[in-house]
Design a protein around this motif. Structure first.
Motif, PDB file in Angstrom:
ATOM      1  N   LEU A 167       0.777  -1.366  -0.077  1.00  0.00           N
ATOM      2  CA  LEU A 167      -0.045   0.012  -0.167  1.00  0.00           C
ATOM      3  C   LEU A 167       0.771   1.269  -0.020  1.00  0.00           C
ATOM      4  N   VAL A 168       1.979   1.211   0.780  1.00  0.00           N
ATOM      5  CA  VAL A 168       2.854   2.453   0.823  1.00  0.00           C
ATOM      6  C   VAL A 168       3.432   2.554  -0.707  1.00  0.00           C
ATOM      7  N   ARG A 169       3.818   1.583  -1.258  1.00  0.00           N
ATOM      8  CA  ARG A 169       4.327   1.763  -2.756  1.00  0.00           C
ATOM      9  C   ARG A 169       3.375   2.408  -3.582  1.00  0.00           C
ATOM     10  N   LEU A 170       2.112   1.864  -3.433  1.00  0.00           N
ATOM     11  CA  LEU A 170       1.061   2.266  -4.207  1.00  0.00           C
ATOM     12  C   LEU A 170       0.851   3.510  -3.897  1.00  0.00           C
ATOM     13  N   GLU A 171       0.520   4.203  -2.912  1.00  0.00           N
ATOM     14  CA  GLU A 171       0.454   5.379  -2.245  1.00  0.00           C
ATOM     15  C   GLU A 171       1.223   6.419  -2.878  1.00  0.00           C
ATOM     16  N   ASN A 172       2.529   5.851  -2.749  1.00  0.00           N
ATOM     17  CA  ASN A 172       3.648   6.979  -3.290  1.00  0.00           C
ATOM     18  C   ASN A 172       3.638   6.978  -4.771  1.00  0.00           C
ATOM     19  N   GLN A 173       3.339   6.026  -5.448  1.00  0.00           N
ATOM     20  CA  GLN A 173       3.179   6.172  -6.993  1.00  0.00           C
ATOM     21  C   GLN A 173       2.126   7.345  -7.282  1.00  0.00           C
ATOM     22  N   ILE A 174       0.995   7.123  -6.454  1.00  0.00           N
ATOM     23  CA  ILE A 174      -0.041   8.103  -6.741  1.00  0.00           C
ATOM     24  C   ILE A 174       0.291   9.792  -6.493  1.00  0.00           C
ATOM     25  N   LYS A 175       0.901   9.572  -5.290  1.00  0.00           N
ATOM     26  CA  LYS A 175       1.256  10.974  -4.805  1.00  0.00           C
ATOM     27  C   LYS A 175       2.281  11.828  -5.746  1.00  0.00           C
ATOM     28  N   GLN A 176       3.235  10.830  -6.218  1.00  0.00           N
ATOM     29  CA  GLN A 176       4.116  11.447  -7.276  1.00  0.00           C
ATOM     30  C   GLN A 176       3.709  11.814  -8.340  1.00  0.00           C
ATOM     31  N   GLY A 177       2.479  11.059  -8.827  1.00  0.00           N
ATOM     32  CA  GLY A 177       1.704  11.548  -9.898  1.00  0.00           C
ATOM     33  C   GLY A 177       1.278  12.998  -9.834  1.00  0.00           C
ATOM     34  N   PHE A 178       0.455  13.196  -8.510  1.00  0.00           N
ATOM     35  CA  PHE A 178      -0.115  14.298  -8.241  1.00  0.00           C
ATOM     36  C   PHE A 178       0.985  15.436  -8.335  1.00  0.00           C
ATOM     37  N   ARG A 179       2.170  15.355  -7.742  1.00  0.00           N
ATOM     38  CA  ARG A 179       3.306  16.244  -7.653  1.00  0.00           C
ATOM     39  C   ARG A 179       3.758  16.618  -9.171  1.00  0.00           C
ATOM     40  N   CYS A 180       3.749  15.702 -10.076  1.00  0.00           N
ATOM     41  CA  CYS A 180       4.120  16.001 -11.544  1.00  0.00           C
ATOM     42  C   CYS A 180       2.940  16.257 -12.276  1.00  0.00           C
ATOM     43  N   LYS A 181       1.585  16.555 -11.693  1.00  0.00           N
ATOM     44  CA  LYS A 181       0.362  16.743 -12.258  1.00  0.00           C
ATOM     45  C   LYS A 181      -0.107  15.604 -13.390  1.00  0.00           C
ATOM     46  N   GLU A 182       0.246  14.513 -12.883  1.00  0.00           N
ATOM     47  CA  GLU A 182      -0.159  13.366 -13.805  1.00  0.00           C
ATOM     48  C   GLU A 182      -1.117  12.635 -13.146  1.00  0.00           C
ATOM     49  N   VAL A 183      -2.006  11.815 -14.040  1.00  0.00           N
ATOM     50  CA  VAL A 183      -3.012  10.985 -13.563  1.00  0.00           C
ATOM     51  C   VAL A 183      -2.736   9.391 -13.210  1.00  0.00           C
ATOM     52  N   THR A 184      -3.351   8.866 -12.290  1.00  0.00           N
ATOM     53  CA  THR A 184      -3.001   7.461 -11.970  1.00  0.00           C
ATOM     54  C   THR A 184      -4.288   6.592 -12.376  1.00  0.00           C
ATOM     55  N   PHE A 185      -4.012   5.469 -13.264  1.00  0.00           N
ATOM     56  CA  PHE A 185      -5.083   4.577 -13.364  1.00  0.00           C
ATOM     57  C   PHE A 185      -4.590   3.325 -12.470  1.00  0.00           C
ATOM     58  N   ALA A 186      -5.684   2.748 -12.097  1.00  0.00           N
ATOM     59  CA  ALA A 186      -5.410   1.603 -11.220  1.00  0.00           C
ATOM     60  C   ALA A 186      -6.540   0.461 -11.459  1.00  0.00           C
ATOM     61  N   VAL A 187      -6.251  -0.729 -11.534  1.00  0.00           N
ATOM     62  CA  VAL A 187      -7.071  -2.059 -11.692  1.00  0.00           C
ATOM     63  C   VAL A 187      -6.707  -3.015 -10.504  1.00  0.00           C
ATOM     64  N   PHE A 188      -7.740  -3.505  -9.922  1.00  0.00           N
ATOM     65  CA  PHE A 188      -7.400  -4.161  -8.846  1.00  0.00           C
ATOM     66  C   PHE A 188      -8.055  -5.773  -9.004  1.00  0.00           C
TER      67      PHE A 188
END
Length: 301
Positions: A167-188
């Motif tokens: 979950l930490v890795r996933l959250e970090n990827q999402i937050k990194q996207g926010f900082r770079c003004k990028e969108v994150t798609f996820a399928v579980f």
């Protein structure tokens, strides 16, 4: 040097955490050598390993042989040496005694599920505690090889890795996207009945590919292919080796061929995650990743 920005302070803390985190430094003991043909060979189990394995056995219901785990924990030294010789003979010959392979199946109801639906029950195997002890010994030996073969995005059933890490890795990827003004798609995704769908021939082939010796593979095969019921599919629920065997089975579920997508694997749950600038691009990447998973599942599950 004085750090004032919050990001700088967090980076210092994170770097120190990673440097000292045992999960990144874990080295399992693997007493596996090579023979004169340079093939992997498993050395005899030691009394120290047996003592460690006995400590790992959890109190619980015995198997059909009615040998309780508390009996094994109370064995005198002479009995332990006899048991050790038996285990070493078993691994040398690549054979599991017939009585150890007998299993009692107990249906355990899943929380919050309809009790009238057969799918609401999880079949749990009650196997011989002697067999569980043997499994613990094998696990001690092969765990280092499994860790080496596992992908860095595999988290379930491995030492010092947990769902929290995932979950930490996933959250970090999402937050990194926010900082770079990028969108994150996820399928579980959830691999339904993953333990029950493992192809044993394919699994045993993979155990050899990661360096597990033939006599150990034969011993595992002897246990999995229960003599009372012909079985070419499935790992026993509740088996000591079942979780890390599932890890081995999933090591080739690789997203490296899909540029820009990561697959976080936690036991039988998969999160496909991709981050980028446009929805159209992310849809294309995610579709390729889903196609990869579908192809893998059609062959393996």
């Amino acid at each position: 040097m004085v750090f004032t920005a919050l990001d700088d302070k967090m980076k210092i803390i994170l770097d120190d955490f990673i440097k000292n985190d045992q999960g990144y430094q874990y080295q399992a003991q693997t007493i596996i050598t090579t023979d004169h043909n340079n093939q992997p060979k498993m050395e005899p189990f030691t009394i120290d390993e047996l003592e460690t394995a006995i400590k790992k056995i959890r109190p619980g219901a015995p198997g059909p042989d009615q040998i309780h785990s508390l009996m094994l924990k109370s064995l005198p030294e002479e009995a332990k040496n006899i048991l050790l010789n038996l285990f070493n003979k078993s691994i040398k010959e690549g054979y599991t005694p017939k009585e150890w392979r007998k299993t009692s199946i107990v249906p355990i109801p899943k929380t919050g599920k309809d009790p009238s639906n057969p799918d609401s029950y999880r079949p749990t195997s009650l196997t011989s505690c002697l067999c569980k002890l043997m499994e613990h010994l094998i696990k001690i030996r092969i765990l280092g090889l499994v860790i080496k073969a596992a992908q860095k995005e595999q988290f379930g059933f491995l030492p010092n890795q947990s769902t929290t890490d995932c979950l930490v890795r996933l959250e970090n990827q999402i937050k990194q996207g926010f900082r770079c003004k990028e969108v994150t798609f996820a399928v579980f995704l959830d691999m339904k009945s993953a333990f029950d769908r493992v192809d044993l021939d394919e699994l045993l082939k993979k155990t050899g590919e990661i360096g597990i010796p033939d006599n150990c593979i034969n011993c595992i095969s002897s246990f999995l292919r229960n003599c009372e019921v012909k079985n070419d599919l499935g790992l026993p629920q509740g088996g000591v080796l079942s979780p890390i065997l599932l890890v081995i089975y999933c090591t080739d579920l690789d997203m490296s061929t899909v540029l820009g997508c990561k697959a976080y694997i936690d036991s039988d749950d998969i999160a496909l995650v991709t981050t980028g600038k446009t929805n159209l691009l992310l849809q294309s990447v995610m579709q390729k990743a889903l196609n990869n998973v579908q192809q893998w599942c059609s062959k393996k599950i």
